[in-house]
Design an enzyme around this catalytic site. Structure first.
Site, mmCIF file in Angstrom:
data_model
loop_
_atom_site.group_PDB
_atom_site.id
_atom_site.type_symbol
_atom_site.label_atom_id
_atom_site.label_comp_id
_atom_site.label_asym_id
_atom_site.label_seq_id
_atom_site.Cartn_x
_atom_site.Cartn_y
_atom_site.Cartn_z
ATOM 1 N N HIS A 158 0.809 -1.221 0.000
ATOM 2 C CA HIS A 158 0.000 0.000 0.000
ATOM 3 C C HIS A 158 0.839 1.267 0.000
ATOM 4 C CE1 HIS A 158 -4.023 -1.901 0.776
ATOM 5 N NE2 HIS A 158 -3.229 -2.888 1.165
ATOM 6 N N ASP A 366 3.940 9.384 -1.342
ATOM 7 C CA ASP A 366 2.780 8.606 -0.925
ATOM 8 C C ASP A 366 2.503 7.511 -1.943
ATOM 9 O OD1 ASP A 366 0.706 7.973 0.810
ATOM 10 O OD2 ASP A 366 -0.076 10.021 0.856
#
Length: 458
Positions: A158, A366
């Site tokens: 993730h 991110d």
């Protein structure tokens, strides 16, 4: 149909009323489990102190079995707070300066993965499909293979995956790469993460890419792909529409007194670029006097990993910076920055997204960033806001209608804020429509389906 087994560090167990935990990922994974039946295993979040944890606690909900295990306090400190969040997390976010190596923490990380494997294995049936999630559990497949399991095992990361020169600063990078090579399918958020992984594999001759997305390493053939995670787009859009009537959202609308609202929502983490963002907002107001007293910046930042010293220090730094800016440019009747250091319920958050004329999402790095997608989904189609987005977020690869910025460039981000606040309605609608159509087509359910379809394929 084969069962699905999901393994993650934490498990989203429905409450006593059977309601699933908030969040699109939990909803999608529970739906996938409910469809085929299966198991969701992970850490309970509790410590057993210094004694060996009790056996797995199994909870049935329909045809889903939730399997929870405690960890010892030593494991929590060394596996979770230590290696996972003080080595892997900063390395994967390119923060070599914050990575703190310790041999006992590294050993604990592999030991806890072995512990998970031994607790999971008795639950596994021969035709089960196993889907492991995130950086806490990279070695899990290797441990299961060591125990003789032949099941199809997939892994989804993730967070970002770094290039070789960053990863190889970690003393156990070869063991980490060997662990990833034990899966049948590796999922990354973007093709850039996949390319970084391929580069790491080939750099020191650890493996080869036989054809695009097909690898051989450590005696195992496996696949890798980019599977950009989505949100439950249509449901969240409806959520935001209804949230306009929520009492807290109405109070927020009244309190900003007709000013334009800029919103940032982030877990408190050094990867999110919050201090740079506050600097950019101050520069925007300073450079655009016409907007002074006419704009409010709301930063919602729940506490995160406060037991890790770097996070506690950051909490103080962000609060002090917000206070400094308010003291420098605020007036008696105008507080430029509203800083909230706690969680906000999802209905209220959806309504606040919809109120905001600009969504400010500027992480330094991110994997994806679902706040950006939630902000877009929450907008009023007739009068949508503008997304200002870091080019270093995975979401920047998909949300082409956003104003992309370099979060390290304070002036550039300030200029993007000015452009977003002043953007004409027709341009806002056009930019939003393209992003919303993409999010509707590529929601979290499709992400889940695409990954599992590829995992089942030989």
């Amino acid at each position: 149909m084969s069962r699905l087994i999901i393994v993650s560090n934490r498990v989203s167990v429905p409450d006593n009323q059977g309601a699933a935990a908030a969040g699109g990922l939990a909803v999608a994974l529970q739906a996938a489990l409910a469809e085929r039946g299966g198991v969701w295993m992970g850490w309970s979040g509790k410590s057993s102190g210094d004694i060996e944890p009790e056996p797995l606690v199994l909870t049935e909900d329909g045809n889903i079995t939730y399997a929870l295990t405690d960890l010892t306090q030593t494991d929590v400190e060394e596996y979770y707070q230590g290696f996972a969040n003080r080595v892997l997390w900063p390395i994967c976010h390119y923060r070599l300066d914050l990575a703190e190596y310790g041999r006992k923490e590294m050993a604990s990380y592999f030991r806890v993965n072995r512990f998970f494997a031994h607790r999971l294995a008795p639950l596994v049936e021969p035709d089960d499909i196993i889907w492991v999630h995130d950086y806490h559990l990279i070695p899990l497949a290797a441990e299961l293979r060591q125990m003789g399991l032949k099941n199809r095992i997939g892994f989804f990361l993730h967070i970002p995956w770094p290039p070789a020169d960053v990863l190889f600063t970690m003393p156990v990078h070869e063991e980490i790469m060997r662990g990833l090579s034990s899966y049948d399918l590796l999922g990354f958020q973007t093709k850039y993460d996949l390319e970084n992984f391929a580069g790491c594999l080939k750099r020191e001759g650890m493996g080869v890419e036989n054809s695009p997305g097909r690898f051989s390493a450590h005696g195992h053939n496996f696949r890798g792909g980019a599977y950009s995670i989505g949100i439950e787009t249509a449901a969240f859009a409806e959520f935001a529409r209804k949230a306009a009537a929520h009492s807290m959202v109405r109070k927020a609308r009244q309190s900003i007194e007709g000013r334009d609202l800029i919103i940032g929502v982030d877990r408190l983490d050094y990867s999110k670029g919050i201090t740079q963002r506050i600097d950019a907002f101050e520069r925007f107001v300073t450079n655009n006097p016409a907007h002074q007293r006419r704009v409010t910046y709301l930063q919602i930042t729940p506490k995160s990993r406060s037991e890790v010293p770097e996070y506690e220090a950051m909490q103080h730094a962000v609060a002090e910076q917000a206070g400094r800016v308010n003291g420098a440019i605020g007036t008696v009747d105008w507080v430029p920055i509203r800083y909230i250091n706690r969680s906000i319920s999802r209905p209220v958050l959806a309504g606040l997204y919809r109120l905001a004329k600009v969504g400010l999402v500027t992480p330094l790095r991110d994997g994806m960033n679902l706040v950006a997608k939630e902000y877009v989904a929450a907008q009023d189609p007739d009068d949508p806001g503008v997304l200002v987005l870091s080019r270093f977020a995975g979401a920047a690869r998909e949300l082409r209608g956003a104003l992309l910025v370099n979060p390290y460039d304070v002036d550039g981000t300030a200029n993007a804020l000015a452009r977003g606040i002043n953007m004409p309605l027709e341009e806002r609608r056009e930019r939003w429509r393209g992003m919303m159509d993409h999010l509707l087509e590529n929601d979290v359910s499709r992400w889940c389906e695409n990954f599992l379809t590829d995992l089942r394929a030989e």
